[in-house]
Each structure stands twice: as C-alpha cells, then as structure tokens.
Write a protein that holds these residues in place. Sequence first.
Motif, mmCIF file in Angstrom:
data_model
loop_
_atom_site.group_PDB
_atom_site.id
_atom_site.type_symbol
_atom_site.label_atom_id
_atom_site.label_comp_id
_atom_site.label_asym_id
_atom_site.label_seq_id
_atom_site.Cartn_x
_atom_site.Cartn_y
_atom_site.Cartn_z
ATOM 1 N N ILE A 21 30.234 47.013 29.467
ATOM 2 C CA ILE A 21 31.533 47.171 30.115
ATOM 3 C C ILE A 21 32.527 46.294 29.370
ATOM 4 C CG2 ILE A 21 32.849 46.807 32.228
ATOM 5 C CD1 ILE A 21 30.301 47.416 33.781
ATOM 6 N N VAL A 22 33.640 46.896 28.973
ATOM 7 C CA VAL A 22 34.658 46.201 28.197
ATOM 8 C C VAL A 22 35.879 45.977 29.079
ATOM 9 C CG1 VAL A 22 36.180 46.359 26.191
ATOM 10 C CG2 VAL A 22 33.857 47.276 26.081
ATOM 11 N N ASN A 23 36.412 44.753 29.030
ATOM 12 C CA ASN A 23 37.638 44.466 29.756
ATOM 13 C C ASN A 23 38.823 45.048 29.014
ATOM 14 O OD1 ASN A 23 36.499 43.092 31.879
ATOM 15 N ND2 ASN A 23 36.727 41.089 30.927
ATOM 16 N N GLY A 24 39.687 45.696 29.761
ATOM 17 C CA GLY A 24 40.913 46.226 29.189
ATOM 18 C C GLY A 24 42.059 45.285 29.477
ATOM 19 N N SER A 63 38.511 47.638 33.686
ATOM 20 C CA SER A 63 37.281 47.659 32.889
ATOM 21 C C SER A 63 36.900 49.092 32.544
ATOM 22 C CB SER A 63 36.143 46.984 33.640
ATOM 23 O OG SER A 63 35.926 47.619 34.871
ATOM 24 N N TYR A 64 36.283 49.244 31.381
ATOM 25 C CA TYR A 64 35.888 50.553 30.891
ATOM 26 C C TYR A 64 34.404 50.523 30.522
ATOM 27 C CZ TYR A 64 40.912 50.992 30.417
ATOM 28 O OH TYR A 64 42.253 51.008 30.682
ATOM 29 N N PRO A 65 33.624 51.407 31.105
ATOM 30 C CA PRO A 65 32.205 51.443 30.726
ATOM 31 C C PRO A 65 32.004 52.137 29.372
ATOM 32 C CG PRO A 65 32.667 53.121 32.369
ATOM 33 C CD PRO A 65 33.946 52.350 32.168
ATOM 34 N N ILE A 66 31.073 51.621 28.593
ATOM 35 C CA ILE A 66 30.707 52.233 27.319
ATOM 36 C C ILE A 66 29.321 52.843 27.498
ATOM 37 C CG2 ILE A 66 30.178 51.821 24.899
ATOM 38 C CD1 ILE A 66 32.192 49.554 24.969
ATOM 39 N N ARG A 67 29.218 54.124 27.237
ATOM 40 C CA ARG A 67 27.958 54.836 27.421
ATOM 41 C C ARG A 67 27.458 55.382 26.090
ATOM 42 N NH1 ARG A 67 30.543 55.687 32.315
ATOM 43 N NH2 ARG A 67 29.220 55.731 34.136
ATOM 44 N N MET A 100 38.955 36.645 37.148
ATOM 45 C CA MET A 100 40.033 36.966 38.049
ATOM 46 C C MET A 100 40.712 35.666 38.461
ATOM 47 S SD MET A 100 39.941 38.964 41.722
ATOM 48 C CE MET A 100 38.223 38.838 41.790
ATOM 49 N N ASN A 101 42.022 35.613 38.371
ATOM 50 C CA ASN A 101 42.804 34.450 38.773
ATOM 51 C C ASN A 101 43.590 34.810 40.024
ATOM 52 O OD1 ASN A 101 42.018 33.045 36.472
ATOM 53 N ND2 ASN A 101 43.651 33.989 35.278
ATOM 54 N N GLU A 102 43.719 33.837 40.919
ATOM 55 C CA GLU A 102 44.478 34.072 42.140
ATOM 56 C C GLU A 102 45.459 32.933 42.330
ATOM 57 O OE1 GLU A 102 43.696 34.839 46.858
ATOM 58 O OE2 GLU A 102 42.172 35.382 45.412
ATOM 59 N N PHE A 103 46.685 33.264 42.714
ATOM 60 C CA PHE A 103 47.752 32.299 42.940
ATOM 61 C C PHE A 103 48.277 32.557 44.338
ATOM 62 C CE2 PHE A 103 52.385 31.402 42.567
ATOM 63 C CZ PHE A 103 52.301 30.046 42.348
ATOM 64 N N ARG A 104 48.249 31.546 45.195
ATOM 65 C CA ARG A 104 48.689 31.726 46.571
ATOM 66 C C ARG A 104 49.630 30.592 46.946
ATOM 67 N NH1 ARG A 104 44.821 33.364 51.393
ATOM 68 N NH2 ARG A 104 46.100 35.183 51.504
ATOM 69 N N ILE A 105 50.724 30.932 47.587
ATOM 70 C CA ILE A 105 51.688 29.939 48.041
ATOM 71 C C ILE A 105 51.418 29.660 49.510
ATOM 72 C CG2 ILE A 105 54.116 29.511 48.535
ATOM 73 C CD1 ILE A 105 54.790 31.102 46.053
ATOM 74 N N THR A 106 51.211 28.379 49.817
ATOM 75 C CA THR A 106 50.980 28.007 51.207
ATOM 76 C C THR A 106 52.078 27.118 51.754
ATOM 77 O OG1 THR A 106 49.627 26.158 50.478
ATOM 78 C CG2 THR A 106 48.477 28.197 51.022
#
Length: 127
Positions: A49-52, A35-39, A1-7
Amino acid sequence: MNEFRITRSRDIELYIGEEQLFGVTDFQSKATYESYPIREYLSGEAFAIVNGRMTYEIKMSVLSLFNFDVIDESGFCLSVVDGEIIYVYEGCIITGIERRINAGKNVVDLFSITAKSMRKQVAENAG
C-alpha cells in the motif's frame, strides 16, 4: 495521521482570508493520507500500500450568528493563529453543514471542511 485540536479559544484567532471569525466554539483538524493498493497481475490481495497525497479534514462548530458570506467561495484559505505560529489551510471547500438545536443550549452549526494543503509559519512581527 496528525490531529490538531483547539481547546482554549481566548488565545486562538481564526481567519478566512482577511476576515476574523467569531462565534467558533470548537475546531478540529486531522491530516490523512490517501492510500493506493498495489496488486500483482491476477492477484486479489494487495502486494503493498502506497501513501498518496495528504488531505486535511477540518471540523468546526460555530454559533448561529456566524457570517456565512465568508465561506461562499470555494478554495478559500483558513488561518489559525496561535501566538507566534500560524497554520494556513489552503484550497478549503465545505463538504457538509449540520445544524444542532439542543434544548437550553445555543444553536450551533457544524461545518465539515476539506483542505488541499496546510503550511505552518511564524508570524512576521514575532519577537
């Protein structure tokens, strides 16, 4: 997860399409993967769990003098210019608007925006 914040706001420019935004008091962007679980067949627990695809959640607070006409259309582009670097969020839609009124403070509208994609580029006239 990436986060970009302007201060620091004096060096940052925000645009929707070609129109520059004024009165923005806070801007925050977070990239998240769906994310999608594989069962296995007849199994209750996920095998993996696969990232979509990645989506971008943007939170932006603006003063009440903000021009709401620029966000009326769905699928707009939001650009953040930080010196020579431009972050372009494409396919933006408004998912929520909240108005905050605090005693002794300015009236602020909080926007929740979801973007389909983001690209980072260098300004054409840089250097």
